[in-house]
Motif scaffolding. Structure first.
Motif, PDB file in Angstrom:
ATOM      1  N   SER A  79      18.731  22.137  33.326  1.00  0.00           N
ATOM      2  CA  SER A  79      17.801  21.829  32.230  1.00  0.00           C
ATOM      3  C   SER A  79      17.272  20.404  32.413  1.00  0.00           C
ATOM      4  N   PRO A  80      16.012  20.233  32.830  1.00  0.00           N
ATOM      5  CA  PRO A  80      15.475  18.886  33.045  1.00  0.00           C
ATOM      6  C   PRO A  80      15.473  18.009  31.795  1.00  0.00           C
ATOM      7  N   ASP A  81      15.567  18.638  30.619  1.00  0.00           N
ATOM      8  CA  ASP A  81      15.581  17.861  29.376  1.00  0.00           C
ATOM      9  C   ASP A  81      17.006  17.559  28.902  1.00  0.00           C
ATOM     10  N   PHE A  82      17.987  17.753  29.783  1.00  0.00           N
ATOM     11  CA  PHE A  82      19.387  17.546  29.398  1.00  0.00           C
ATOM     12  C   PHE A  82      19.626  16.157  28.822  1.00  0.00           C
ATOM     13  N   PHE A  83      19.225  15.107  29.538  1.00  0.00           N
ATOM     14  CA  PHE A  83      19.478  13.746  29.070  1.00  0.00           C
ATOM     15  C   PHE A  83      18.645  13.415  27.839  1.00  0.00           C
ATOM     16  N   GLU A  84      17.447  13.963  27.762  1.00  0.00           N
ATOM     17  CA  GLU A  84      16.612  13.731  26.583  1.00  0.00           C
ATOM     18  C   GLU A  84      17.296  14.258  25.324  1.00  0.00           C
ATOM     19  N   LYS A  85      17.920  15.425  25.442  1.00  0.00           N
ATOM     20  CA  LYS A  85      18.623  16.001  24.288  1.00  0.00           C
ATOM     21  C   LYS A  85      19.803  15.127  23.864  1.00  0.00           C
ATOM     22  N   GLN A  86      20.445  14.487  24.825  1.00  0.00           N
ATOM     23  CA  GLN A  86      21.584  13.628  24.506  1.00  0.00           C
ATOM     24  C   GLN A  86      21.138  12.334  23.815  1.00  0.00           C
ATOM     25  N   HIS A  87      19.853  12.049  23.874  1.00  0.00           N
ATOM     26  CA  HIS A  87      19.314  10.836  23.247  1.00  0.00           C
ATOM     27  C   HIS A  87      18.406  11.165  22.055  1.00  0.00           C
ATOM     28  N   LYS A  88      18.575  12.338  21.474  1.00  0.00           N
ATOM     29  CA  LYS A  88      17.653  12.791  20.428  1.00  0.00           C
ATOM     30  C   LYS A  88      17.757  11.997  19.135  1.00  0.00           C
ATOM     31  N   TYR A  89      18.844  11.227  18.964  1.00  0.00           N
ATOM     32  CA  TYR A  89      18.991  10.476  17.720  1.00  0.00           C
ATOM     33  C   TYR A  89      18.477   9.043  17.822  1.00  0.00           C
ATOM     34  N   ILE A  90      17.833   8.696  18.940  1.00  0.00           N
ATOM     35  CA  ILE A  90      17.210   7.378  19.028  1.00  0.00           C
ATOM     36  C   ILE A  90      16.192   7.224  17.899  1.00  0.00           C
ATOM     37  N   ASN A  91      16.295   6.128  17.198  1.00  0.00           N
ATOM     38  CA  ASN A  91      15.315   5.767  16.163  1.00  0.00           C
ATOM     39  C   ASN A  91      15.456   6.566  14.872  1.00  0.00           C
ATOM     40  N   CYS A  92      16.405   7.517  14.834  1.00  0.00           N
ATOM     41  CA  CYS A  92      16.488   8.316  13.612  1.00  0.00           C
ATOM     42  C   CYS A  92      17.912   8.692  13.234  1.00  0.00           C
ATOM     43  N   GLY A  93      18.898   8.267  13.962  1.00  0.00           N
ATOM     44  CA  GLY A  93      20.270   8.657  13.650  1.00  0.00           C
ATOM     45  C   GLY A  93      21.264   7.688  14.215  1.00  0.00           C
ATOM     46  N   ALA A  94      22.454   8.193  14.469  1.00  0.00           N
ATOM     47  CA  ALA A  94      23.558   7.331  14.903  1.00  0.00           C
ATOM     48  C   ALA A  94      23.459   7.011  16.392  1.00  0.00           C
ATOM     49  N   ASN A  95      22.422   6.303  16.760  1.00  0.00           N
ATOM     50  CA  ASN A  95      22.210   5.892  18.138  1.00  0.00           C
ATOM     51  C   ASN A  95      21.778   4.430  18.131  1.00  0.00           C
ATOM     52  N   LEU A  96      22.542   3.580  18.807  1.00  0.00           N
ATOM     53  CA  LEU A  96      22.312   2.137  18.740  1.00  0.00           C
ATOM     54  C   LEU A  96      21.359   1.618  19.814  1.00  0.00           C
ATOM     55  N   THR A  97      20.482   2.473  20.317  1.00  0.00           N
ATOM     56  CA  THR A  97      19.498   2.011  21.292  1.00  0.00           C
ATOM     57  C   THR A  97      18.730   0.826  20.709  1.00  0.00           C
ATOM     58  N   THR A  98      18.674  -0.259  21.486  1.00  0.00           N
ATOM     59  CA  THR A  98      18.189  -1.544  20.985  1.00  0.00           C
ATOM     60  C   THR A  98      17.130  -2.135  21.898  1.00  0.00           C
ATOM     61  N   LEU A  99      16.099  -2.710  21.292  1.00  0.00           N
ATOM     62  CA  LEU A  99      15.165  -3.553  22.027  1.00  0.00           C
ATOM     63  C   LEU A  99      15.603  -4.995  21.815  1.00  0.00           C
ATOM     64  N   ARG A 100      15.805  -5.725  22.922  1.00  0.00           N
ATOM     65  CA  ARG A 100      16.217  -7.136  22.833  1.00  0.00           C
ATOM     66  C   ARG A 100      15.135  -7.992  23.478  1.00  0.00           C
ATOM     67  N   THR A 101      14.678  -8.981  22.754  1.00  0.00           N
ATOM     68  CA  THR A 101      13.796  -9.971  23.347  1.00  0.00           C
ATOM     69  C   THR A 101      14.615 -11.245  23.511  1.00  0.00           C
ATOM     70  N   LEU A 102      14.595 -11.808  24.735  1.00  0.00           N
ATOM     71  CA  LEU A 102      15.487 -12.907  25.102  1.00  0.00           C
ATOM     72  C   LEU A 102      14.711 -14.199  25.342  1.00  0.00           C
ATOM     73  N   TYR A 103      15.376 -15.296  25.063  1.00  0.00           N
ATOM     74  CA  TYR A 103      14.773 -16.618  25.251  1.00  0.00           C
ATOM     75  C   TYR A 103      15.802 -17.543  25.881  1.00  0.00           C
ATOM     76  N   TYR A 104      15.373 -18.205  26.962  1.00  0.00           N
ATOM     77  CA  TYR A 104      16.234 -19.165  27.649  1.00  0.00           C
ATOM     78  C   TYR A 104      15.636 -20.556  27.431  1.00  0.00           C
ATOM     79  N   PRO A 105      16.085 -21.260  26.402  1.00  0.00           N
ATOM     80  CA  PRO A 105      15.466 -22.540  26.036  1.00  0.00           C
ATOM     81  C   PRO A 105      15.738 -23.622  27.079  1.00  0.00           C
ATOM     82  N   PRO A 106      14.892 -24.646  27.101  1.00  0.00           N
ATOM     83  CA  PRO A 106      15.123 -25.749  28.045  1.00  0.00           C
ATOM     84  C   PRO A 106      16.492 -26.395  27.824  1.00  0.00           C
TER      85      PRO A 106
END
Length: 266
Positions: free
Chosen positions: A157-184
């Motif tokens: 099933s090519p959608d196998f991994f997609e199904k395992q990530h179905k709760y991104i943005n709507c359930g118990a899935n901690l997928t995170t966008l991180r913006t990083l800064y390395y100050p002087p």
């Protein structure tokens, strides 16, 4: 470009293709084979022609610069809670390698599933819209990459991994966008022994999408156990395998160790 990281053209399955059922199967298989080679030998790959424009990325970089150059007391209004993941993380709060002093960087985490703890800076109203839209675009791209990885692994099933990530943005899935800064580094004498920008670590999730600005700084361990510089490549995103995906695939796909040791600021 002088890098040991392979570069793969993702145009055949990128976000510019609205209906993936119309993608050319031979082109998708070629991408899958190239990703498999990269992820089994290095654990990292550059993707080009993936469907997110440079203008979209520049908006995120610009709003991030605006936030991180705010006074510290203003930034701390959006500070990450002790029992949460979303929000501003000040310098000295994280250490990716516990054998080193705290990392010399700041970050801002956006984890949409944390509804009650999700915070955005009120002093920069455009931050929320720009970051949220980019999160959604990254989500779509990540699903495309996971689909091709399933094809590369010859999963029925090519959608196998997609199904395992179905709760991104709507359930118990901690997928995170991180913006990083390395100050002087204002005072090099204040840097502690063995202290660097980001300690040696492997990512713990399934995959990571990583963009660098022109300064670069990323270093990845090769199969000889040596760290090599991974320079930014114009209009390309880096994708790397995380610990979960390595475990999921019985060590076929490699979760490489990376760091950022350079203390210079550009």
């Amino acid at each position: 470009m002088n890098s040991f990281i392979p570069c793969v053209d993702f145009a055949g399955f990128g976000l510019d293709i609205e209906d993936t059922s119309q993608a050319d199967p031979s082109s998708v298989q070629k991408i899958a084979d190239q990703l498999y080679s990269a992820f089994t030998n290095v654990g990292f790959v550059y993707l080009k022609n993936y469907g997110i424009s440079p203008d979209e990325l520049e908006k995120v970089l610009e709003v991030s610069r605006q936030f991180f150059t705010l006074p510290e007391d203003i930034k701390r209004k959006s500070e990450r809670a002790e029992n949460g993941n979303s929000g501003y993380v000040c310098q000295g709060r994280e250490s990716f390698n516990r054998e080193r002093p705290p990392d010399l960087r700041e970050s801002y985490n956006i984890t949409p599933c944390e509804r009650s703890k999700l915070v955005f800076p009120q002093d920069l109203p455009e931050f929320e819209a720009v970051i949220t839209e980019y999160y959604n675009r990254c989500h779509k791209l990540a699903m495309r990459v996971l689909h091709v990885i399933a094809i590369a692994l010859k999963i029925d099933s090519p959608d196998f991994f997609e199904k395992q990530h179905k709760y991104i943005n709507c359930g118990a899935n901690l997928t995170t966008l991180r913006t990083l800064y390395y100050p002087p580094v204002q005072d090099p004498n204040a840097v502690l022994p063995k202290q660097i920008r980001c300690g040696e670590h492997s990512d713990y999730g399934s995959i990571t999408l990583l963009w660098q600005d022109a300064c670069g700084g990323l270093e990845v361990m090769n199969n000889k156990g040596e760290y090599q510089s991974v320079p930014p490549l114009n209009d390309a995103v880096l994708i790397n395998i995380g610990d979960l995906m390595q475990r999921w695939t019985s060590d076929k796909l490699l979760s490489a160790v990376s760091c950022c040791s350079c203390l210079l600021h550009c």
